[in-house]
Write an enzyme that holds these catalytic residues in place. Structure first.
Site, PDB file in Angstrom:
ATOM      1  N   GLU A 443       0.830  -1.224   0.000  1.00 36.35           N
ATOM      2  CA  GLU A 443       0.000   0.000   0.000  1.00 36.35           C
ATOM      3  C   GLU A 443       0.856   1.263   0.000  1.00 36.35           C
ATOM      4  O   GLU A 443       0.514   2.261   0.628  1.00 36.35           O
ATOM      5  CB  GLU A 443      -0.961   0.028   1.197  1.00 36.35           C
ATOM      6  CG  GLU A 443      -2.040  -1.010   1.176  1.00 36.35           C
ATOM      7  CD  GLU A 443      -2.704  -1.167  -0.177  1.00 36.35           C
ATOM      8  OE1 GLU A 443      -2.774  -0.189  -0.931  1.00 36.35           O
ATOM      9  OE2 GLU A 443      -3.111  -2.295  -0.478  1.00 36.35           O
TER      10      GLU A 443
HETATM   11  C1  LIG Z   1       2.912  -9.846   0.159  1.00 38.93           C
HETATM   12  C2  LIG Z   1       2.649  -8.731  -0.787  1.00 38.93           C
HETATM   13  C3  LIG Z   1       1.348  -8.398  -1.109  1.00 38.93           C
HETATM   14  C4  LIG Z   1       1.095  -7.385  -2.021  1.00 38.93           C
HETATM   15  N1  LIG Z   1      -0.196  -7.121  -2.406  1.00 38.93           N
HETATM   16  C5  LIG Z   1      -0.428  -6.288  -3.444  1.00 38.93           C
HETATM   17  C6  LIG Z   1      -1.730  -6.152  -4.020  1.00 38.93           C
HETATM   18  O1  LIG Z   1      -2.690  -6.753  -3.545  1.00 38.93           O
HETATM   19  N2  LIG Z   1      -1.890  -5.349  -5.092  1.00 38.93           N
HETATM   20  C7  LIG Z   1      -0.855  -4.664  -5.644  1.00 38.93           C
HETATM   21  O2  LIG Z   1      -1.055  -3.975  -6.628  1.00 38.93           O
HETATM   22  N3  LIG Z   1       0.402  -4.742  -5.113  1.00 38.93           N
HETATM   23  C8  LIG Z   1       0.633  -5.550  -4.047  1.00 38.93           C
HETATM   24  N4  LIG Z   1       1.894  -5.664  -3.521  1.00 38.93           N
HETATM   25  C9  LIG Z   1       2.971  -4.875  -4.079  1.00 38.93           C
HETATM   26  C10 LIG Z   1       3.425  -3.767  -3.136  1.00 38.93           C
HETATM   27  O3  LIG Z   1       2.457  -2.774  -3.032  1.00 38.93           O
HETATM   28  C11 LIG Z   1       4.783  -3.257  -3.684  1.00 38.93           C
HETATM   29  O4  LIG Z   1       5.733  -4.248  -3.373  1.00 38.93           O
HETATM   30  C12 LIG Z   1       5.176  -1.923  -3.098  1.00 38.93           C
HETATM   31  O5  LIG Z   1       4.331  -0.913  -3.585  1.00 38.93           O
HETATM   32  C13 LIG Z   1       6.618  -1.553  -3.432  1.00 38.93           C
HETATM   33  O6  LIG Z   1       6.913  -1.744  -4.781  1.00 38.93           O
HETATM   34  P1  LIG Z   1       8.211  -2.589  -5.184  1.00 38.93           P
HETATM   35  O7  LIG Z   1       8.170  -3.869  -4.442  1.00 38.93           O
HETATM   36  O8  LIG Z   1       8.295  -2.669  -6.645  1.00 38.93           O
HETATM   37  O9  LIG Z   1       9.406  -1.749  -4.615  1.00 38.93           O
HETATM   38  P2  LIG Z   1      10.141  -0.524  -5.333  1.00 38.93           P
HETATM   39  O10 LIG Z   1       9.142   0.396  -5.926  1.00 38.93           O
HETATM   40  O11 LIG Z   1      11.185  -1.058  -6.209  1.00 38.93           O
HETATM   41  O12 LIG Z   1      10.796   0.196  -4.081  1.00 38.93           O
HETATM   42  C14 LIG Z   1      11.993  -0.291  -3.463  1.00 38.93           C
HETATM   43  C15 LIG Z   1      12.442   0.717  -2.413  1.00 38.93           C
HETATM   44  O13 LIG Z   1      12.708   1.982  -3.039  1.00 38.93           O
HETATM   45  C16 LIG Z   1      11.924   3.011  -2.437  1.00 38.93           C
HETATM   46  N5  LIG Z   1      11.476   3.937  -3.479  1.00 38.93           N
HETATM   47  C17 LIG Z   1      11.000   3.631  -4.708  1.00 38.93           C
HETATM   48  N6  LIG Z   1      10.651   4.754  -5.350  1.00 38.93           N
HETATM   49  C18 LIG Z   1      10.888   5.777  -4.519  1.00 38.93           C
HETATM   50  C19 LIG Z   1      10.722   7.209  -4.611  1.00 38.93           C
HETATM   51  N7  LIG Z   1      10.212   7.791  -5.686  1.00 38.93           N
HETATM   52  N8  LIG Z   1      11.115   7.955  -3.550  1.00 38.93           N
HETATM   53  C20 LIG Z   1      11.613   7.380  -2.428  1.00 38.93           C
HETATM   54  N9  LIG Z   1      11.773   6.051  -2.296  1.00 38.93           N
HETATM   55  C21 LIG Z   1      11.416   5.267  -3.319  1.00 38.93           C
HETATM   56  C22 LIG Z   1      10.760   2.306  -1.777  1.00 38.93           C
HETATM   57  O14 LIG Z   1      10.241   3.056  -0.685  1.00 38.93           O
HETATM   58  C23 LIG Z   1      11.391   0.996  -1.345  1.00 38.93           C
HETATM   59  O15 LIG Z   1      12.031   1.187  -0.119  1.00 38.93           O
HETATM   60  C24 LIG Z   1       2.164  -6.662  -2.583  1.00 38.93           C
HETATM   61  C25 LIG Z   1       3.483  -6.967  -2.215  1.00 38.93           C
HETATM   62  C26 LIG Z   1       3.733  -7.995  -1.354  1.00 38.93           C
HETATM   63  C27 LIG Z   1       5.158  -8.343  -1.035  1.00 38.93           C
END
Ligand SMILES: Cc1cc2nc3c(=O)[nH]c(=O)nc-3n(C[C@H](O)[C@H](O)[C@H](O)COP(=O)(O)OP(=O)(O)OC[C@H]3O[C@@H](n4cnc5c(N)ncnc54)[C@H](O)[C@@H]3O)c2cc1C
Length: 621
Positions: A443
């Site tokens: 989220e």
């Molecule tokens: C168990 C689980 C359930 C999930 N359920 C859902 C779901 O139901 N629906 C859905 O759509 N998604 C879901 N997700 C996805 C989840 O919302 C994402 O993993 C999350 O939004 C982060 O995206 P990412 O993993 O690609 O990390 P990234 O976007 O790659 O981020 C990696 C790190 O970089 C930081 N970062 C990235 N961009 C920026 C920025 N612009 N400024 C500062 N910091 C930044 C982040 O804060 C984080 O610390 C789920 C994930 C998991 C693991």
């Protein structure tokens, strides 16, 4: 006797004594509810949490979810529990009866949700996502879409998800690659892959409704070109029955650290070019629509942090009372000293106080936001409505990020209290920690929540929301100063509050200067500081009420003058023990945590940029 999940007495204190939710029952919207109803439903929710959901916790973790022959299975024990949950009317009691709910105030549901989240969040997410997705259709759908989907979803006959994330589009949702192509009949052909989709596929319902973010061919890049579509796992026929599979296939079920009972799926839409979606709302307004669900989901994630923290704390207290180990430090030289329960050891007591005060503070913050939503709904003037909605807006990132981060810390401390046993699977606290971790990530990561707070929420309505919250805290300080017993601690809250106000103004001016990166760099520590001051406020507000109650009890018992007699009452009168505990939480927090606020504010104000200036290569060679 603790139910091992949530302190129901504290729930009642916050609902009735601190927030005074009876005010809601006097409004037209909630006139059919009373305090007795709320208590009766709390009792029913407790039974559902303890007797139905809790037994799924460990078993669900052990069995997990599996993908076989293209089908996803959930833990076997979930099936019957899900049926009992929906048959019991717990899918969406806070929704209007027109759409299958009971019209209950959100704040009441918040308290019940805490118990369900504490019992098994992996289980409760199946219903939470369903009702969230149905809420989108209720708010933005056509009459036809509403009739087709929301009643079945709110009844738990069909389930739902939220599909944003893609392998290359996590935080940066605007980078998504899923496409939508207009079809002659007004529907859209959807093609793309979504990953990490919670409850993405499973066997708890015959159909799953996916709200899917995608870009219509030719629409602009980034978030402004995103639309949202309703994609049903199975096509829905004219008469509402299910037709053929809608070309939605599960590519994978993730193997995760925790939350194993919830199927986190990779979903492939339109591999065969046959996935049909219906536009929800208007074209290119997908993010606006989805944010409705995202905001609700953020508050629910806050409840996940709270639920885990609460259950971990309740278990830790119980264990600390039962585990005999070591003699008291003050009996060191006594060869005949008897071993005691570990709750007698100062270090354990301090940890328990730390956990207790955060759990109570976070609980109040989350309930307060639920209450604000109800107050906004029932407000008569626009000004009032804006004020209550303003609190919800301002506190949403705090509910999500602060509750999940501190919730995780509470789970961590619970493991310490269990010692080596806490690290082992015979006891549930290691699972609380594993299950809780995801709350800081999904989220919108907690880093993103703090950017939302600092970059958007502080300045919203020209700062009026923040000013109103500051007004509330100021009011608590003034009230607490009137109590001899709390005066000193109110002073500590005041000091930390002044430091926060000063820091907020400094960040506002830095944001407009060439040093604008400083507020961004320190957004997370700012959120932590703000959260701590809010905890101080909510705990002190509770302590004022508890002091009044205690004074009344002492007066009645003739114990006003004698501390000894007052202390004696703790063992005889559970109210005295409870209210004294509330006062202790506020005093502990004001003494242990709040004095650190000023120093932490100074760190940010100094505006050091080492983390920005260090070369990428210097992090590691
Ligand atoms: C168990 C689980 C359930 C999930 N359920 C859902 C779901 O139901 N629906 C859905 O759509 N998604 C879901 N997700 C996805 C989840 O919302 C994402 O993993 C999350 O939004 C982060 O995206 P990412 O993993 O690609 O990390 P990234 O976007 O790659 O981020 C990696 C790190 O970089 C930081 N970062 C990235 N961009 C920026 C920025 N612009 N400024 C500062 N910091 C930044 C982040 O804060 C984080 O610390 C789920 C994930 C998991 C693991």
């Amino acid at each position: 006797m603790s139910n091992g999940l949530v302190n129901t007495r504290d729930q009642q204190f916050i609902l009735f004594e601190q927030l005074g939710i009876e005010k809601l029952f006097a409004t037209e919207k909630f006139k059919d509810f009373s305090k007795d109803d709320a208590l009766m439903m709390q009792n029913e929710a407790e039974k559902m949490a303890v007797n139905v959901i809790l037994p799924t916790y460990i078993e669900g973790d052990k069995e997990g979810c599996h993908l076989k022959d293209g089908k996803v299975s959930t833990p076997k024990i979930f099936k019957d529990a899900f049926k009992k949950f929906k048959d019991g009317g717990w899918m969406c009691p806070m929704k209007s009866p027109d759409v299958g709910g009971q019209g209950m105030p959100i704040v009441m549901n918040t308290a019940y949700l805490e118990m369900f989240a504490a019992a098994n969040i992996a289980f409760i997410m199946y219903s939470g996502l369903t009702v969230g997705a149905a809420g989108l259709i209720e708010k933005f759908g056509t009459e036809d879409q509403k009739n087709k989907y929301i009643y079945k979803m709110n009844a738990g006959e069909w389930c739902g998800t939220m599909c944003l994330t893609e392998p290359g589009a996590g935080t940066d949702v605007g980078a998504l690659k899923t496409t939508a192509k207009r079809l002659p009949d007004g529907t859209y052909s959807i093609t793309g892959t979504k990953c990490f989709i919670s409850a993405g596929d499973h066997d708890l319902a015959p159909n799953i409704i996916h709200p899917v973010l995608a870009r219509i061919e030719g629409d602009p890049p980034g978030t402004r070109g995103i639309s949202i579509f309703i994609v049903s796992k199975f096509r829905v026929k004219e008469d509402g029955s299910l037709g053929e599979l809608n070309d939605v296939h599960t590519g994978n079920v993730e193997h995760k650290m925790g939350l194993k009972g919830n199927a986190t799926c990779t979903l492939n839409f339109g591999d065969e070019g046959k996935c049909v979606g219906e536009l929800l709302g208007k074209e290119r307004e997908g993010m606006k629509v989805m944010f409705h669900m995202i905001n609700e989901a953020r508050l629910e994630v806050g409840m996940q942090g709270l639920g885990h923290a609460s259950a971990a704390y309740e278990h830790a207290v119980q264990y600390a009372k039962e585990r005999i180990q070591g003699i008291p430090v003050w009996e060191m030289k006594n060869p005949d000293a008897k071993p005691v329960s570990i709750i007698e050891h100062p270090d354990v007591r301090r940890d328990l106080m730390w956990m207790k005060s955060y759990v109570e503070g976070i609980r109040t913050m989350n309930y307060f936001v639920g209450y604000c939503m109800d107050m906004a709904e029932t407000a008569i003037t626009n000004e009032e409505k804006e004020k209550w909605n303003g609190f919800v807006e301002l506190l949403t990132p705090l509910c999500k990020a602060f509750s999940s981060d501190r919730g995780f810390d509470v789970c961590n401390k619970a493991i310490d209290i269990y010692g080596g046993y806490g690290y082992c699977q015979e006891y549930p606290v290691e699972q609380y920690l594993r299950d809780c971790k995801i709350a800081s990530i999904y989220e919108g990561t907690n880093g993103i929540q703090s950017l939302d707070l600092v970059g958007r929420k502080l300045a919203q309505r020209k700062g009026a929301n923040m000013m109103a919250m500051m007004g509330e805290i100021g009011g608590t300080i003034a009230r607490a100063k009137a109590f001899e017993d709390l005066k000193k601690y109110a002073g500590k809250l005041e000091e930390s509050f002044n430091a926060l106000v000063d820091l907020t103004m400094t960040l506002a001016s830095l944001g407009k200067s060439s040093n604008f990166l400083v507020p961004i760099l320190y957004a997370s520590p700012f959120l932590d500081i703000f959260g701590d001051v809010l905890m101080g406020h909510f705990l002190m507000q509770a302590a004022c009420i508890a002091e009044e109650k205690l004074n009344a009890i002492y007066k009645e018992a003739g114990a006003e003058e004698s501390k000894g007699k007052q202390r004696g009452l703790i063992h005889e009168n559970t109210d005295v023990a409870f209210y004294s505990g509330k006062v202790a939480s506020a005093k502990f927090f004001a003494t242990e945590i709040l004095p650190t606020v000023k120093g932490r504010c100074e760190v940010i104000k100094a505006g050091d940029k080492i983390a920005l200036e260090i070369a990428d290569e210097s992090f590691a060679i």
